[in-house]
Motif scaffolding. Structure first.
Motif, PDB file in Angstrom:
ATOM      1  N   LYS A  91      19.799  24.388  20.679  1.00 41.84           N
ATOM      2  CA  LYS A  91      20.840  23.720  19.911  1.00 41.84           C
ATOM      3  C   LYS A  91      21.376  22.485  20.623  1.00 41.84           C
ATOM      4  CE  LYS A  91      22.234  28.029  17.670  1.00 41.84           C
ATOM      5  NZ  LYS A  91      23.340  28.951  17.389  1.00 41.84           N
ATOM      6  N   ASN A  92      20.547  21.899  21.461  1.00 45.00           N
ATOM      7  CA  ASN A  92      20.885  20.661  22.142  1.00 45.00           C
ATOM      8  C   ASN A  92      22.054  20.804  23.109  1.00 45.00           C
ATOM      9  OD1 ASN A  92      18.882  19.339  20.709  1.00 45.00           O
ATOM     10  ND2 ASN A  92      20.244  18.776  19.041  1.00 45.00           N
ATOM     11  N   HIS A  93      22.385  22.033  23.505  1.00 42.49           N
ATOM     12  CA  HIS A  93      23.442  22.239  24.481  1.00 42.49           C
ATOM     13  C   HIS A  93      22.795  22.494  25.842  1.00 42.49           C
ATOM     14  CE1 HIS A  93      26.247  22.206  21.270  1.00 42.49           C
ATOM     15  NE2 HIS A  93      25.903  23.372  20.785  1.00 42.49           N
ATOM     16  N   THR A  94      23.031  21.592  26.795  1.00 46.03           N
ATOM     17  CA  THR A  94      22.415  21.767  28.098  1.00 46.03           C
ATOM     18  C   THR A  94      23.171  22.782  28.943  1.00 46.03           C
ATOM     19  OG1 THR A  94      23.653  19.852  28.900  1.00 46.03           O
ATOM     20  CG2 THR A  94      21.411  19.460  28.144  1.00 46.03           C
ATOM     21  N   ASN A  95      24.477  22.990  28.633  1.00 48.55           N
ATOM     22  CA  ASN A  95      25.282  23.985  29.338  1.00 48.55           C
ATOM     23  C   ASN A  95      25.088  23.896  30.846  1.00 48.55           C
ATOM     24  OD1 ASN A  95      26.395  25.021  26.939  1.00 48.55           O
ATOM     25  ND2 ASN A  95      24.571  26.254  26.599  1.00 48.55           N
ATOM     26  N   ASP A  96      24.615  24.998  31.455  1.00 52.96           N
ATOM     27  CA  ASP A  96      24.419  25.012  32.907  1.00 52.96           C
ATOM     28  C   ASP A  96      22.964  24.748  33.288  1.00 52.96           C
ATOM     29  OD1 ASP A  96      27.077  25.570  33.417  1.00 52.96           O
ATOM     30  OD2 ASP A  96      26.784  27.722  33.200  1.00 52.96           O
ATOM     31  N   GLN A  97      22.176  24.222  32.351  1.00 53.10           N
ATOM     32  CA  GLN A  97      20.755  24.020  32.620  1.00 53.10           C
ATOM     33  C   GLN A  97      20.514  23.016  33.738  1.00 53.10           C
ATOM     34  OE1 GLN A  97      17.914  25.534  31.173  1.00 53.10           O
ATOM     35  NE2 GLN A  97      19.487  26.998  30.590  1.00 53.10           N
ATOM     36  N   TRP A  98      21.340  21.967  33.816  1.00 52.22           N
ATOM     37  CA  TRP A  98      21.162  20.984  34.884  1.00 52.22           C
ATOM     38  C   TRP A  98      21.411  21.612  36.245  1.00 52.22           C
ATOM     39  CZ3 TRP A  98      18.395  16.944  34.134  1.00 52.22           C
ATOM     40  CH2 TRP A  98      18.391  16.277  32.905  1.00 52.22           C
ATOM     41  N   LYS A  99      22.394  22.505  36.313  1.00 58.12           N
ATOM     42  CA  LYS A  99      22.661  23.204  37.576  1.00 58.12           C
ATOM     43  C   LYS A  99      21.476  24.059  37.972  1.00 58.12           C
ATOM     44  CE  LYS A  99      27.707  23.535  37.147  1.00 58.12           C
ATOM     45  NZ  LYS A  99      28.856  24.467  37.025  1.00 58.12           N
ATOM     46  N   LYS A 100      20.877  24.706  36.974  1.00 52.68           N
ATOM     47  CA  LYS A 100      19.739  25.582  37.253  1.00 52.68           C
ATOM     48  C   LYS A 100      18.532  24.770  37.735  1.00 52.68           C
ATOM     49  CE  LYS A 100      17.165  29.450  35.245  1.00 52.68           C
ATOM     50  NZ  LYS A 100      15.988  29.190  36.069  1.00 52.68           N
ATOM     51  N   VAL A 101      18.272  23.624  37.091  1.00 51.16           N
ATOM     52  CA  VAL A 101      17.154  22.785  37.514  1.00 51.16           C
ATOM     53  C   VAL A 101      17.362  22.300  38.942  1.00 51.16           C
ATOM     54  CG1 VAL A 101      15.980  20.588  37.123  1.00 51.16           C
ATOM     55  CG2 VAL A 101      16.534  22.046  35.200  1.00 51.16           C
ATOM     56  N   ASN A 143      24.536   7.499  28.295  1.00 49.34           N
ATOM     57  CA  ASN A 143      25.664   8.346  27.903  1.00 49.34           C
ATOM     58  C   ASN A 143      25.476   9.796  28.365  1.00 49.34           C
ATOM     59  OD1 ASN A 143      26.822   6.119  26.436  1.00 49.34           O
ATOM     60  ND2 ASN A 143      25.376   6.557  24.786  1.00 49.34           N
ATOM     61  N   PRO A 144      25.295  10.002  29.663  1.00 53.62           N
ATOM     62  CA  PRO A 144      25.043  11.361  30.173  1.00 53.62           C
ATOM     63  C   PRO A 144      26.246  12.276  30.014  1.00 53.62           C
ATOM     64  CG  PRO A 144      25.479   9.856  31.986  1.00 53.62           C
ATOM     65  CD  PRO A 144      25.379   9.013  30.755  1.00 53.62           C
ATOM     66  N   SER A 145      25.962  13.556  29.861  1.00 53.96           N
ATOM     67  CA  SER A 145      27.017  14.562  29.809  1.00 53.96           C
ATOM     68  C   SER A 145      27.624  14.735  31.200  1.00 53.96           C
ATOM     69  CB  SER A 145      26.443  15.898  29.332  1.00 53.96           C
ATOM     70  OG  SER A 145      25.519  16.400  30.290  1.00 53.96           O
ATOM     71  N   THR A 146      28.744  15.449  31.252  1.00 51.01           N
ATOM     72  CA  THR A 146      29.368  15.738  32.547  1.00 51.01           C
ATOM     73  C   THR A 146      28.414  16.518  33.437  1.00 51.01           C
ATOM     74  OG1 THR A 146      31.556  15.783  31.531  1.00 51.01           O
ATOM     75  CG2 THR A 146      31.325  16.856  33.674  1.00 51.01           C
ATOM     76  N   GLU A 147      27.647  17.441  32.835  1.00 50.51           N
ATOM     77  CA  GLU A 147      26.697  18.249  33.605  1.00 50.51           C
ATOM     78  C   GLU A 147      25.597  17.382  34.219  1.00 50.51           C
ATOM     79  OE1 GLU A 147      28.926  20.746  30.887  1.00 50.51           O
ATOM     80  OE2 GLU A 147      27.685  18.978  30.527  1.00 50.51           O
ATOM     81  N   LEU A 148      25.110  16.414  33.452  1.00 50.23           N
ATOM     82  CA  LEU A 148      24.074  15.535  33.977  1.00 50.23           C
ATOM     83  C   LEU A 148      24.640  14.607  35.047  1.00 50.23           C
ATOM     84  CD1 LEU A 148      21.336  14.274  34.148  1.00 50.23           C
ATOM     85  CD2 LEU A 148      21.762  13.036  32.004  1.00 50.23           C
ATOM     86  N   GLU A 149      25.852  14.128  34.866  1.00 51.32           N
ATOM     87  CA  GLU A 149      26.484  13.307  35.904  1.00 51.32           C
ATOM     88  C   GLU A 149      26.643  14.100  37.195  1.00 51.32           C
ATOM     89  OE1 GLU A 149      30.103  11.960  34.111  1.00 51.32           O
ATOM     90  OE2 GLU A 149      29.180  10.110  33.350  1.00 51.32           O
ATOM     91  N   ASP A 150      26.998  15.376  37.061  1.00 52.60           N
ATOM     92  CA  ASP A 150      27.109  16.245  38.244  1.00 52.60           C
ATOM     93  C   ASP A 150      25.747  16.426  38.903  1.00 52.60           C
ATOM     94  OD1 ASP A 150      29.812  16.526  37.858  1.00 52.60           O
ATOM     95  OD2 ASP A 150      29.671  18.467  36.849  1.00 52.60           O
ATOM     96  N   PHE A 151      24.698  16.579  38.088  1.00 53.20           N
ATOM     97  CA  PHE A 151      23.341  16.719  38.617  1.00 53.20           C
ATOM     98  C   PHE A 151      22.970  15.487  39.440  1.00 53.20           C
ATOM     99  CE2 PHE A 151      18.832  15.670  38.189  1.00 53.20           C
ATOM    100  CZ  PHE A 151      18.216  16.823  38.631  1.00 53.20           C
ATOM    101  N   ARG A 152      23.254  14.305  38.919  1.00 52.99           N
ATOM    102  CA  ARG A 152      22.939  13.071  39.635  1.00 52.99           C
ATOM    103  C   ARG A 152      23.700  13.004  40.957  1.00 52.99           C
ATOM    104  NH1 ARG A 152      23.393   8.665  34.648  1.00 52.99           N
ATOM    105  NH2 ARG A 152      21.567   9.354  33.461  1.00 52.99           N
ATOM    106  N   SER A 153      24.969  13.352  40.908  1.00 50.52           N
ATOM    107  CA  SER A 153      25.779  13.346  42.143  1.00 50.52           C
ATOM    108  C   SER A 153      25.230  14.333  43.158  1.00 50.52           C
ATOM    109  CB  SER A 153      27.237  13.682  41.814  1.00 50.52           C
ATOM    110  OG  SER A 153      27.812  12.690  40.996  1.00 50.52           O
TER     111      SER A 153
END
Length: 239
Positions: free
Chosen positions: A33-43, A214-224
């Motif tokens: 459903k296009n929700h990345t949720n905690d997926q970036w953290k997991k990757v 336009n990254p999500s907060t989760e993706l911005e956290d992943f980059r950081s």
């Protein structure tokens, strides 16, 4: 009667197609459903976090002595410095003046770019690099003159034609399935990051993650987290 039968067959085939796409998405472990949720953290944890017992990545040295400049990719986080993309994304932490690329067997400068203040990534927009060829990407600090004396130099190699074709075809299939399922650009990027990281193409994976608009907060956290992971000293000293 034929019209009703044709309509019934159409909806049946449509249902089967939607179910098939959904199954592929689930098999890739991608949010439906296009929700990345905690997926970036997991990757990040699965592919980029270095534990003491089993480090997935051992980055090469791409920092200045002062630690004020740290290069992240390409070529620094793969064992062989091998990449898939013929137009790579260069990622670093710190301040530099310019960047250039030249073949490893030539003094010819293929591409050079002046870096803007606070810029941390730049996408190569020159002529496509050649599969099977090795290149240097060189960076220059603010004291360099006409890009003649690089501050740092990193070697990377574009994978061979046949090997690259396999990756390209698989990425195209993945992209098609996700677009048919109306996945968001970030969900598509997440899937490609996972796909590339699983094949140890970490620089290519980061290229997908760092170029999403336009990254999500989760993706911005992943980059950081990536920058902290590979450049803890330079980040601590500030940009």
């Amino acid at each position: 009667m034929n019209k009703k039968l044709n309509s019934l067959l159409f909806y049946l085939l449509l249902t089967i197609a939607i179910f098939a796409a959904s199954s592929i998405i689930k098999a890739q472990n991608i949010p439906e459903k296009n929700h990345t949720n905690d997926q970036w953290k997991k990757v990040f944890k699965d592919s980029f976090y270095q534990s003491d017992e089993d480090p997935p990545i051992t980055p090469k040295d791409g920092t200045t002595r002062s630690g004020s400049l740290c290069l992240v990719s390409p070529g620094l986080i793969e064992a062989e410095g091998k990449i898939w993309n013929t137009r790579p994304t260069f990622i670093w932490q710190g301040k530099l003046e310019g960047i250039s690329i030249r073949p490893a067997n030539s003094q010819e400068v293929l591409w050079a770019e002046t870096v803007q203040d606070n810029q941390q990534i730049i996408i190569y927009d020159g002529e496509s690099l050649k599969p099977g060829h090795t290149y240097y990407w060189r960076v220059f600090d603010s004291t360099a003159s006409e890009y003649s004396f690089p501050t740092l130099r990193v070697t990377f190699r574009v994978m061979d034609v046949l090997e690259r074709q396999v990756i390209t075809q698989e990425l195209e299939k993945l992209d098609t399935v996700l677009k048919q399922a109306k996945a968001t650009p970030e969900t598509i990027a997440l899937a490609k990051v996972k796909f590339l990281a699983e094949r140890n193409l970490f620089s290519d994976a980061l290229s997908e993650a760092f170029t999403v608009k336009n990254p999500s907060t989760e993706l911005e956290d992943f980059r950081s987290n990536i920058l902290e992971r590979f450049c803890p000293t330079s980040k601590g000293n500030g940009k």
